[in-house]
Motif scaffolding. Structure first.
Motif, short mmCIF file in Angstrom:
data_model
loop_
_atom_site.label_atom_id
_atom_site.label_comp_id
_atom_site.label_asym_id
_atom_site.label_seq_id
_atom_site.Cartn_x
_atom_site.Cartn_y
_atom_site.Cartn_z
N MET A 1 22.21 106.84 57.58
CA MET A 1 22.91 108.11 57.80
C MET A 1 22.00 109.28 57.47
N VAL A 2 21.25 109.14 56.39
CA VAL A 2 20.34 110.23 56.04
C VAL A 2 19.31 110.40 57.15
N HIS A 3 18.83 109.26 57.65
CA HIS A 3 17.85 109.28 58.72
C HIS A 3 18.43 110.00 59.94
N PHE B 93 28.43 111.84 46.09
CA PHE B 93 28.15 113.22 46.47
C PHE B 93 26.65 113.45 46.41
N LYS B 94 26.13 114.02 47.47
CA LYS B 94 24.70 114.31 47.52
C LYS B 94 24.51 115.83 47.45
N VAL B 324 32.93 117.92 57.56
CA VAL B 324 33.10 116.51 57.93
C VAL B 324 32.05 116.18 59.00
N GLY B 325 31.26 115.16 58.75
CA GLY B 325 30.18 114.84 59.70
C GLY B 325 30.18 113.38 60.12
N ILE B 484 31.77 108.37 58.19
CA ILE B 484 31.77 109.75 57.69
C ILE B 484 30.60 109.98 56.74
N ALA B 485 29.96 111.15 56.88
CA ALA B 485 28.87 111.51 56.00
C ALA B 485 29.39 111.64 54.57
N ALA B 486 28.57 111.28 53.59
CA ALA B 486 28.97 111.43 52.19
C ALA B 486 29.17 112.91 51.88
N GLY B 487 29.98 113.18 50.86
CA GLY B 487 30.15 114.56 50.43
C GLY B 487 28.80 115.20 50.15
#
Lengths: 191, 560
Positions: A1-3, B93-94, B324-325, B484-487
């Motif tokens: 996902m980061v990528h 959370f990042k 939200v991603g 879903i992307a992390a917070g």
């Protein structure tokens, strides 16, 4: 996902997504060096011996041969691989490549027992064709070959000949015209 | 009364802090700015033309350079040595921190969408979350001023809840690329709008020393010609030209101090170059350190009762939200082997898909509240690490398949609204301190069915678009909770000192002025009362312009 997000943020989505062998390098301890700003390609000779470099060159040039455009060797791909492993790889990574290359050399030995590097270009093509098909069909499990091939392909398309001749590159196009006769604009991306 | 030459202290040099400094100095107010990161000179430090092949590790991302070697983020990232943060059990959370002059504005995507009338009154519309203490109509002229000042390309599309700009405000957008036209045609077939995107990239000479886009180089590396908006080539140099802005970089603020009267009178910080603790006084303080860092500073201030400064409502750190991603990638045979032409354009999006189902949503026909938009990414572009890694075959056929597939992939990125919930907040970690001795943040984060429902809808819409283009989905389509992307991962975190109509349940009024401390303004993403699907930077800039203007007025009237 980061990528995935990184790609979106940099606006450089390029397709053919796969986690790369080079990406793995960073996780193997090259990061400290990355911060120091050293430039790849500056160290020679490196961890790969002359024999290993010969195999790398022979296989890379069979994957990306010289056609109307430069092949992998003319594009400096073997030297890029040498630099990546020498300048950035930790010992685990270097060992993975050296072991992988030795096994690859054996796997690519011809039915007559001749080493891959001793074969003619057409013989190399025949041997690699069969091996590549076996690996990518899953018949032969060889993760190293997949990593090797991915790294060769990336290094090639990022090289100056791969980028400018094979894919077409122009540093600064000067203007954006969204609707033109295609023959007027043969280059596809800028910096 | 003062022992310093400036009147106002601004903490943070990103979008909010720089806009505040610009407005204040232009109005004759002397400002001193503190920035936790190092100084940055875009003229000397922007590697616009450097080739990835010349970079360490071919320019790929590393823990030191998360977005690649040449990305403009010269310091900071997801993790910073000696400056940890923690997450509660079960939370992810990042926290992205850009530690440099200009902050995240140096590398952001420049997507600049206005919030609309529904976005300011979400609770009135569906009963969820909170309304803002300001309407779109009140903010509209400030959006015009902000867009005109920074330079935004786009058109007025006349769509509901996607407001038009004033006459003559927008710069003309670049024409769509071939894949974008293809996507727009597919969208039209399905009945989905696809309109010119809005981005803070100049397409015309603004006459202020910046140059328009020259259609080359990755905006994420920074733009030293000033075409892609960043405060280091615009608001900060303009504010400095007044002679009324001074800046201290490497200044890690940890406390805002107050006098006997309860008013803010300065800040304490650590000079990172020497490790010394310093105090700097001021008549008023503007806090714009980024949503989470601002909350951290306030919670660490007024440490006597640990309740934090300006926190009588108890809302500081609460209502943490991020966009939200999620995303879906497709491969489109119709785009294979297409004729080559230069497709860089303005690098980022030329067109996008705005949310189109407000009526259906209001009528209860959708199983999720609030909107999202789809960002479209597809173009011929420079190969980098990861490129061609799945290439078929070898030899001539490999070259042919590289040419064939080049530019035939399309990515739809969902960017959606999140609704604040009580499980999402940041607090001071009772146990951990960073290398400076400053207590760190602990994040709590949980998405709800609202977000998952929206992700499922966006995935379905993206798949339908790809199929309508005759393509196939190549992403692994995951369940919404996994997709879903992390917070924090979209780097749009906001809401941790929200504005509201009353001191009882909010931290600031609509000017970002804290209810408890009238000469303390918060002018970053912390004050957002909701997280519309619109990318937040344009609204941060606009709210900061309006808030700083209010601060100027109060100072002139002598109320502060």
């Amino acid at each position: 996902m980061v990528h995935d997000l990184m790609l979106q943020r940099r606006q450089v989505f390029q397709g053919l997504l796969a986690l790369s062998a080079v990406g793995g390098l960073a996780a193997c301890g090259g990061a400290d060096k990355a911060a120091s700003g050293q430039i790849a390609g500056s160290v020679a000779p490196g961890v790969f011996t002359g024999e290993e470099m010969a195999l790398i060159s022979a296989v890379a040039q069979t994957i990306i041969p010289k056609t109307e455009t430069a092949g992998a060797v003319q594009a400096g791909v073997p030297e890029t691989l040498q630099s990546l492993a020498t300048d950035w790889g930790d010992t685990d990574f270097q060992q993975y490549w050296k072991t992988g290359l030795a096994a690859l050399g054996s796997a690519l030995t011809s039915e007559t027992g001749a080493a891959f590097t001793q074969l003619s270009p057409s013989e190399r093509e025949a041997v690699l064709s069969a091996f590549d098909a076996q690996v990518f069909s899953g018949e032969v499990d060889n993760g190293f070959y997949r990593d090797f091939k991915a790294t060769v392909v990336q290094a090639y398309y990022m090289s100056e000949p791969g980028a400018t001749e094979e894919l077409a590159y122009e540093p600064v196009p000067g203007e954006w015209i969204g609707c033109v006769p295609l023959s007027d604009f043969p280059k596809t991306w800028a910096t | 009364m003062t022992d310093h030459e400036h009147d106002v202290l601004v903490i943070g040099s990103g979008a909010g802090g720089s806009m505040a400094a610009y407005v204040l100095t232009k109005a004759g107010v002397k400002v001193h700015m503190l920035e936790a990161g190092r100084n940055y000179d875009p003229a000397a430090e922007t590697p616009m033309f450097s080739e990835n092949r010349d970079a360490p590790l071919l320019g790929t991302s590393t823990p030191d350079k998360d977005f690649g070697f040449y990305n403009a983020t010269i310091d900071g990232g997801w993790d910073i040595d000696g400056e940890p943060y923690s997450a509660a059990e079960g939370s992810e959370f990042k926290w992205w921190r850009t530690r440099m002059l200009g902050g995240r504005t140096n590398h952001w995507a420049r997507n600049s969408f206005r919030m609309g009338e529904y976005d300011f009154k979400p609770k009135s519309r569906d009963g969820l979350g909170f309304d803002w203490p300001i309407s779109y109509e009140e903010l509209a002229p400030w959006y015009d001023r902000t867009e005109k000042l920074i330079g935004v390309y786009g058109v007025n599309s006349g769509l509901s809840n996607h407001p038009d700009s004033g006459a003559g405000v927008l710069q003309p957008p670049p024409k769509a690329r071939v894949p974008e036209l293809f996507a727009a045609a597919a969208a039209a077939d399905i009945g989905i709008p696809c309109v010119p995107a809005r981005r803070a990239v100049l397409t015309r000479d603004p006459g202020d020393g910046r140059s328009p886009c020259f259609w080359a180089t990755d905006c994420g590396r920074g733009c030293n010609i000033g075409a892609a908006f960043q405060t280091t080539t615009s608001l900060l140099p303009w504010a400095r030209e007044t002679g009324r802005l001074s800046i201290t970089t490497d200044a890690m603020v940890y406390e805002i101090t107050t006098g006997e009267d309860g008013h803010a009178n300065g800040a304490r910080y650590i000079d990172k170059t020497t490790g010394e603790h310093r105090f700097i006084g001021a008549r008023a303080v503007v806090l714009a350190a980024s949503a989470a860092e601002s909350a951290r500073i306030l919670l660490n201030s007024n440490a006597k009762d640990r309740g934090g400064l300006a926190n009588s409502s108890g809302q500081i750190g609460r209502n943490l939200m991020d966009t939200v991603g999620s995303g879906i990638t497709g491969q489109i045979p119709g785009l294979e082997d297409r004729p080559r032409y230069n497709e860089d354009g303005a690098m980022g999006m030329h067109v996008y898909i705005p949310f189109w189902l407000y009526e259906e949503q209001a009528a209860g026909q959708l199983d999720f509240p609030r909107g999202y938009h789809l960002e479209i990414y597809s173009q011929f572009s420079a190969p980098g690490v990861g490129w061609g890694a799945g290439l078929d075959g070898y030899g001539r056929s490999a070259l042919e398949s590289a040419r064939r597939y080049y530019g035939s992939f399309i990515h739809f990125a969902q960017r959606g609204e999140m609704i604040p919930n009580e499980n999402c907040f940041a607090e001071i970690d009772a146990e951990q301190k960073d290398k400076f001795g400053i207590p760190v943040l602990k994040f709590h984060y949980k998405h709800t069915e609202h977000e998952y429902g929206q992700v499922a809808h966006a995935q379905q819409a993206s798949i339908e678009l790809i199929e309508r283009m005759g393509g196939r989905v190549v992403s692994d389509v995951k369940a919404p909770a996994d997709a879903i992307a992390a917070g924090g991962e979209i780097i749009h975190e906001i809401g941790t000192a929200r504005m509201g109509a009353s001191a009882a349940d909010s931290v600031t009024n609509s000017y970002g002025q804290t209810w408890d401390v009238p000469n303390l303004f918060i002018l970053d993403g912390a004050i957002f009362a909701s997280k519309a699907h619109k990318n937040p930077t344009l609204s941060i800039l606009t709210l900061a312009m309006r808030g700083a203007d209010h601060l100027v007025n109060e100072m002139k009237q002598g109320t502060l």
